[in-house]
Scaffold this motif. Structure first.
Motif, PDB file in Angstrom:
ATOM      1  N   PHE A  37      12.197  23.795  -4.516  1.00  0.00           N
ATOM      2  CA  PHE A  37      12.922  24.253  -3.534  1.00  0.00           C
ATOM      3  C   PHE A  37      13.568  25.694  -4.292  1.00  0.00           C
ATOM      4  O   PHE A  37      13.630  26.951  -3.419  1.00  0.00           O
ATOM      5  N   ASP A  40      11.216  28.532  -3.773  1.00  0.00           N
ATOM      6  CA  ASP A  40      10.799  28.791  -2.204  1.00  0.00           C
ATOM      7  C   ASP A  40      12.108  29.449  -1.755  1.00  0.00           C
ATOM      8  O   ASP A  40      11.870  30.377  -0.880  1.00  0.00           O
ATOM      9  N   ALA A  41      13.333  29.338  -2.310  1.00  0.00           N
ATOM     10  CA  ALA A  41      14.412  29.952  -1.805  1.00  0.00           C
ATOM     11  C   ALA A  41      14.723  31.435  -2.358  1.00  0.00           C
ATOM     12  O   ALA A  41      15.568  32.161  -2.068  1.00  0.00           O
ATOM     13  N   ALA A  48      14.708  28.840   3.713  1.00  0.00           N
ATOM     14  CA  ALA A  48      14.095  27.648   3.071  1.00  0.00           C
ATOM     15  C   ALA A  48      15.178  26.603   3.112  1.00  0.00           C
ATOM     16  O   ALA A  48      14.540  25.252   3.391  1.00  0.00           O
ATOM     17  N   TRP A  52      13.958  22.625   4.223  1.00  0.00           N
ATOM     18  CA  TRP A  52      14.104  21.539   3.470  1.00  0.00           C
ATOM     19  C   TRP A  52      15.068  20.707   4.054  1.00  0.00           C
ATOM     20  O   TRP A  52      15.041  19.459   3.624  1.00  0.00           O
TER      21      TRP A  52
END
Length: 72
Positions: A37, A40-41, A48, A52
């Motif tokens: 995560f 991705d963020a 994101a 999620w």
């Protein structure tokens, strides 16, 4: 379709990540999922967090607005 907003995340000392939406805890990610995560963020944090948590527009909002029970 508007961009998601209202999301925040916090990294904890134990490596977990807490994602909140409008000051309400939505989910806690731990271990490899937390690391995935965070990577991705870096690019699009709001998007994101929406992906999620599963809290994103699904494309049926216009049809739902026209439904008789939602007309007011």
């Amino acid at each position: 379709m508007g961009a998601p907003s209202g999301f925040e995340y916090a990294e904890r000392a134990d490596g977990s990540v807490v994602i909140s939406h409008h000051d309400r805890k939505v989910t806690v990610l731990r271990g490899a999922r937390a690391a995935e995560f965070l990577s991705d963020a870096e690019v699009d944090p709001q998007g994101a967090m929406a992906r999620w948590t599963g809290n994103y527009k699904r494309g049926n909002e216009r049809a739902a607005k026209q439904h008789p029970r939602n007309r007011g």
